[in-house]
Design an enzyme around this catalytic site. Structure first.
Site: not given
Ligand code: PUT
Length: 283
Positions: A62, A86, A137, A155-156, A158
């Protein structure tokens, strides 16, 4: 009986963490959501069985997503965060009083609910009056805004499942359009180490290069992500991440970080030769 969380990093390599307690397990409209507690990493969140964050090492991810662009762009007021339900990215952004508005676009309301309940150390700023949460989305959301944001942080998850659209040409092109002429986009870029992940990095980088005049990659060590070697993308219309880093301005803020420093900022852009090679053929 002992409970272990296991995530396959390749067909032959797994991360295993011994679980003290499973705090939550549920299936949302989009994905399976689990929260565990553990001795070594504290509480941790997984989506569809993939590690998203742990209490022990989330600060690295972060801080690197937020303070790198904030130390470069001199005037960030409007920020778009895509994914990141999160709240960890929002928590770091909220440390900057000059930021006026943060749109957080998360596809899955259940992720936010579960994180609010079990991960207060990341969700602590989601109720800041500057934050608006949109349950949508991200791929669709960025089709509309034009030159509205100074900073976009992607901040995706995978690049498969609900996160897949956030690695496409269409998405990066629309992010570029949604940014003001001096805007910056930062994204999580996967690991360059294992072959399949390396292909995802290469593909993401190629697509970003097509949409932004400045596209660089930087790195951090994140122990619970595959291989521990993690990349981030820095894409910009104007600012260069090293040339335009303002160390004096950032250090004058006296923000105390656990990972980020302006010295580390500079080092993070010097990537290993094999990663340069991986990304070279697309620059
Ligand atoms: N935002 C989380 C990243 C995914 C890591 N596997």
């Amino acid at each position: 009986m002992e409970l272990w969380f296991r995530e396959a990093h390749t067909p032959n390599v797994k991360l295993s963490i011994r679980v003290d307690k499973q705090l939550y397990s549920g299936q949302s409209e989009f994905q399976r959501i689990d929260v565990f507690d553990s001795q070594e990493f504290g509480r941790f969140l997984t989506l569809d069985g993939y590690m998203m964050l742990t209490e022990k090492d989330e600060f690295i991810y972060h801080e690197m997503m937020v303070h790198i662009p904030m130390a470069v762009h001199p005037n960030v007021k409007d920020v778009l965060v895509i994914g990141g339900g999160d709240g960890g990215v929002v928590r770091e952004l909220c440390r900057y009083p000059e930021i006026e508005h943060i749109d957080l676009v998360e596809i899955d309301p259940q992720v936010v609910e579960v994180c609010r309940r079990y991960l207060p150390f990341t969700t602590c700023c989601l109720d800041d009056p500057r934050v608006s949460i949109h349950y949508e989305d991200g791929l669709r959301y960025v089709r509309t805004p034009v030159e509205q944001y100074d900073l976009i942080i992607v901040d995706s998850t995978d690049p498969f499942g609900p996160g897949e659209g956030l690695f496409t040409r269409e998405f990066y092109g629309n992010c570029s359009k949604a940014l003001r002429p001096d805007g910056i986009m930062v994204n999580q870029h996967e690991s360059p180490f294992y072959q399949e992940d390396a292909i995802a990095c290469q593909r993401a980088h190629k697509r970003i290069v097509e949409s932004f005049p400045i596209a660089k990659v930087y790195q951090a060590h994140i122990p619970t992500y595959p291989s521990g070697h993690w990349l981030f993308g820095f894409a910009s219309k104007k600012y260069h991440p090293l040339r335009d880093l303002d160390e004096v301005r950032w250090n004058a803020r006296k923000l105390s970080c656990k990972y980020y420093t302006t010295m580390l900022h500079k080092g993070a852009f010097y990537i290993p030769a094999y990663v340069e090679e991986l990304l070279k053929n697309v620059e």
